[in-house]
Design a protein around this motif. Sequence first.
Motif, mmCIF file in Angstrom:
data_model
loop_
_atom_site.group_PDB
_atom_site.id
_atom_site.type_symbol
_atom_site.label_atom_id
_atom_site.label_comp_id
_atom_site.label_asym_id
_atom_site.label_seq_id
_atom_site.Cartn_x
_atom_site.Cartn_y
_atom_site.Cartn_z
ATOM 1 N N ASP A 111 0.831 -1.204 0.000
ATOM 2 C CA ASP A 111 0.000 0.000 0.000
ATOM 3 C C ASP A 111 0.871 1.261 0.000
ATOM 4 O O ASP A 111 2.009 1.248 0.464
ATOM 5 C CB ASP A 111 -0.927 -0.019 1.231
ATOM 6 N N CYS A 112 0.315 2.352 -0.543
ATOM 7 C CA CYS A 112 1.065 3.610 -0.705
ATOM 8 C C CYS A 112 1.493 4.178 0.630
ATOM 9 O O CYS A 112 2.596 4.681 0.785
ATOM 10 C CB CYS A 112 0.217 4.699 -1.356
ATOM 11 N N ARG A 113 0.587 4.113 1.615
ATOM 12 C CA ARG A 113 0.871 4.775 2.872
ATOM 13 C C ARG A 113 2.099 4.160 3.562
ATOM 14 O O ARG A 113 2.982 4.878 4.038
ATOM 15 C CB ARG A 113 -0.351 4.713 3.803
ATOM 16 N N SER A 114 2.153 2.825 3.610
ATOM 17 C CA SER A 114 3.318 2.173 4.228
ATOM 18 C C SER A 114 4.597 2.568 3.508
ATOM 19 O O SER A 114 5.620 2.844 4.127
ATOM 20 C CB SER A 114 3.172 0.651 4.176
ATOM 21 N N SER A 115 4.520 2.577 2.168
ATOM 22 C CA SER A 115 5.703 2.896 1.376
ATOM 23 C C SER A 115 6.188 4.323 1.674
ATOM 24 O O SER A 115 7.386 4.555 1.875
ATOM 25 C CB SER A 115 5.378 2.733 -0.101
ATOM 26 N N ARG A 116 5.240 5.260 1.740
ATOM 27 C CA ARG A 116 5.620 6.651 2.028
ATOM 28 C C ARG A 116 6.230 6.774 3.422
ATOM 29 O O ARG A 116 7.215 7.490 3.621
ATOM 30 C CB ARG A 116 4.395 7.564 1.932
ATOM 31 N N THR A 117 5.649 6.067 4.380
ATOM 32 C CA THR A 117 6.162 6.130 5.756
ATOM 33 C C THR A 117 7.592 5.604 5.824
ATOM 34 O O THR A 117 8.469 6.225 6.440
ATOM 35 C CB THR A 117 5.253 5.303 6.691
ATOM 36 N N VAL A 118 7.832 4.470 5.167
ATOM 37 C CA VAL A 118 9.187 3.904 5.160
ATOM 38 C C VAL A 118 10.156 4.915 4.550
ATOM 39 O O VAL A 118 11.235 5.183 5.097
ATOM 40 C CB VAL A 118 9.217 2.559 4.382
ATOM 41 N N GLY A 119 9.759 5.513 3.433
ATOM 42 C CA GLY A 119 10.622 6.498 2.766
ATOM 43 C C GLY A 119 10.943 7.686 3.651
ATOM 44 O O GLY A 119 12.087 8.143 3.712
ATOM 45 N N GLU A 120 9.933 8.186 4.371
ATOM 46 C CA GLU A 120 10.150 9.351 5.244
ATOM 47 C C GLU A 120 11.102 9.007 6.390
ATOM 48 O O GLU A 120 12.004 9.778 6.721
ATOM 49 C CB GLU A 120 8.808 9.854 5.804
ATOM 50 N N LYS A 121 10.894 7.817 6.976
ATOM 51 C CA LYS A 121 11.758 7.429 8.097
ATOM 52 C C LYS A 121 13.209 7.276 7.658
ATOM 53 O O LYS A 121 14.127 7.650 8.382
ATOM 54 C CB LYS A 121 11.247 6.142 8.748
ATOM 55 N N LEU A 122 13.401 6.733 6.467
ATOM 56 C CA LEU A 122 14.768 6.551 5.967
ATOM 57 C C LEU A 122 15.417 7.904 5.686
ATOM 58 O O LEU A 122 16.587 8.116 5.995
ATOM 59 C CB LEU A 122 14.757 5.686 4.697
ATOM 60 N N LYS A 123 14.640 8.804 5.102
ATOM 61 C CA LYS A 123 15.156 10.144 4.817
ATOM 62 C C LYS A 123 15.539 10.845 6.124
ATOM 63 O O LYS A 123 16.643 11.368 6.255
ATOM 64 C CB LYS A 123 14.102 10.950 4.048
ATOM 65 N N ASP A 124 14.634 10.794 7.116
ATOM 66 C CA ASP A 124 14.901 11.435 8.418
ATOM 67 C C ASP A 124 16.148 10.862 9.095
ATOM 68 O O ASP A 124 16.851 11.566 9.807
ATOM 69 C CB ASP A 124 13.694 11.268 9.365
ATOM 70 N N PHE A 179 8.847 2.589 -18.946
ATOM 71 C CA PHE A 179 9.070 3.228 -17.640
ATOM 72 C C PHE A 179 8.070 4.378 -17.511
ATOM 73 O O PHE A 179 8.002 5.250 -18.370
ATOM 74 C CB PHE A 179 10.493 3.791 -17.526
ATOM 75 N N PHE A 180 7.309 4.371 -16.454
ATOM 76 C CA PHE A 180 6.320 5.425 -16.230
ATOM 77 C C PHE A 180 6.713 6.192 -14.983
ATOM 78 O O PHE A 180 6.827 5.617 -13.903
ATOM 79 C CB PHE A 180 4.920 4.826 -16.105
ATOM 80 N N TRP A 181 6.949 7.482 -15.164
ATOM 81 C CA TRP A 181 7.418 8.339 -14.068
ATOM 82 C C TRP A 181 6.206 9.009 -13.463
ATOM 83 O O TRP A 181 5.549 9.832 -14.092
ATOM 84 C CB TRP A 181 8.447 9.331 -14.616
ATOM 85 N N CYS A 182 5.917 8.628 -12.227
ATOM 86 C CA CYS A 182 4.632 9.020 -11.625
ATOM 87 C C CYS A 182 4.751 10.211 -10.671
ATOM 88 O O CYS A 182 3.803 10.534 -9.961
ATOM 89 C CB CYS A 182 4.003 7.809 -10.942
ATOM 90 N N ASN A 183 5.920 10.827 -10.654
ATOM 91 C CA ASN A 183 6.147 12.147 -10.026
ATOM 92 C C ASN A 183 6.356 12.235 -8.532
ATOM 93 O O ASN A 183 7.136 13.071 -8.097
ATOM 94 C CB ASN A 183 5.053 13.148 -10.415
ATOM 95 N N SER A 184 5.656 11.431 -7.726
ATOM 96 C CA SER A 184 5.825 11.645 -6.280
ATOM 97 C C SER A 184 5.883 10.311 -5.540
ATOM 98 O O SER A 184 5.415 9.286 -6.053
ATOM 99 C CB SER A 184 4.676 12.510 -5.758
ATOM 100 N N PRO A 185 6.434 10.330 -4.319
ATOM 101 C CA PRO A 185 6.543 9.081 -3.551
ATOM 102 C C PRO A 185 5.180 8.410 -3.362
ATOM 103 O O PRO A 185 4.191 9.067 -3.043
ATOM 104 C CB PRO A 185 7.101 9.545 -2.197
ATOM 105 N N GLY A 186 5.129 7.118 -3.598
ATOM 106 C CA GLY A 186 3.890 6.352 -3.432
ATOM 107 C C GLY A 186 3.027 6.322 -4.688
ATOM 108 O O GLY A 186 2.128 5.483 -4.804
ATOM 109 N N ALA A 187 3.304 7.218 -5.624
ATOM 110 C CA ALA A 187 2.426 7.323 -6.796
ATOM 111 C C ALA A 187 2.590 6.138 -7.757
ATOM 112 O O ALA A 187 1.640 5.746 -8.434
ATOM 113 C CB ALA A 187 2.661 8.644 -7.531
ATOM 114 N N GLY A 188 3.791 5.556 -7.788
ATOM 115 C CA GLY A 188 3.986 4.362 -8.616
ATOM 116 C C GLY A 188 3.065 3.252 -8.128
ATOM 117 O O GLY A 188 2.393 2.566 -8.913
ATOM 118 N N LEU A 189 2.995 3.103 -6.810
ATOM 119 C CA LEU A 189 2.122 2.088 -6.216
ATOM 120 C C LEU A 189 0.656 2.423 -6.450
ATOM 121 O O LEU A 189 -0.152 1.531 -6.731
ATOM 122 C CB LEU A 189 2.396 1.971 -4.714
#
Length: 328
Positions: A111-124, A179-189
């Motif tokens: 799901d998008c939300r989990s993916s975004r959360t993981v990305g934010e935590k890694l960035k932080d 390759f489809f570039w969907c612009n923002s985190p989670g958007a590919g999902l």
Amino acid sequence: MEDQDHIAFIGVGVMGYAIAGNIRKKMSRKAHLYVNDVNRSAAERFAQEFGSHGSIHVVDSAKEAASHAKVVISIVPGADDVCEVFLDPATGVIAAPKDADRLMLDCSTIDCRSSRTVGEKLKDAGSGTFVDAPVSGGLPGAQAGTLSFLVGHTAPSDSDPMSRRIEAVISMMGSPDKFFWCNSPGAGLAVKIANNYISCTTLLTIAEAMAIGVRSGVDPSLLYNCIKSSTGQSWMCDNVQPVPYVLPHVPSSNDYKPGFKSQMMIKDISLGVEAGREVRIEPKTGETALKVFEQAARDPRCIDRDGSSVYLWLTGDTTEDYAKKREH
Ligand SMILES: *[C@@H]1O[C@H](CO)[C@@H](O)[C@H](O)[C@H]1NC(C)=O
């Protein structure tokens, strides 16, 4: 350190195994591939099969794999697995030495939300850039290196070096025209989940419509040919036709050999239904399809077979019925 001199690959299940195999073949012979899987013997089998193409290091954790590489690619079954691979404080990528330049491409379907959360935590944490990059094209696409990628990042441009790095890495696994570039985190999902919502629900619709037409007295091949040239035509109808022997090269005509297993349909529709609820769009078709596939996936005629075997569940037929009819 060049990206492609050291690559970490996490998850050599069915898809991951084939994708990682392609990567090992396309890396320079001198480059190093670090492979981790919860099932160590799967990683060892991989190293045996592809070791002739260059060095493969089987490592015990995602942390260890990431410690050696600027690029981490992962493909694991669910959101919990993605969290464990990246965020586990002892064994996850987050526990590897900090590297803001690290590129993490997660090809899992979650799901998008989990993916975004993981990305934010890694960035932080200063662990690098995490990008959702789910794939489609199945095992044949993974083996041939012709997968399509839905990338949660902006399209490649010289003003964004990260985008070029992503492009270079996914070019080792897929076809650039897909390759489809969907612009923002989670958007590919988000794109993948929407697409699969259509393919899963459409497959059920096709199975029902074919069953209704056939029971109403129409020959299945005639019915298919009329639909193919009419408004009911769809990719699923032409490529995953659920009625046996209407089309030769589809799972239904090959004992429902997957393809895409019945049990997997449940994961994909569930992701669509949950996404709908999350954004307050009532996923009515998906809810119905989910109930059907949950029952079908427990039917011995459907378990471990392609999802199109829902046709047998609907009609009460068996593949033997069709084989017999064919002999006459
Ligand atoms: C682990 O991998 C080996 C080798 O690929 C395989 O035979 C075995 O079934 C796997 N075990 C599990 C629990 O998936």
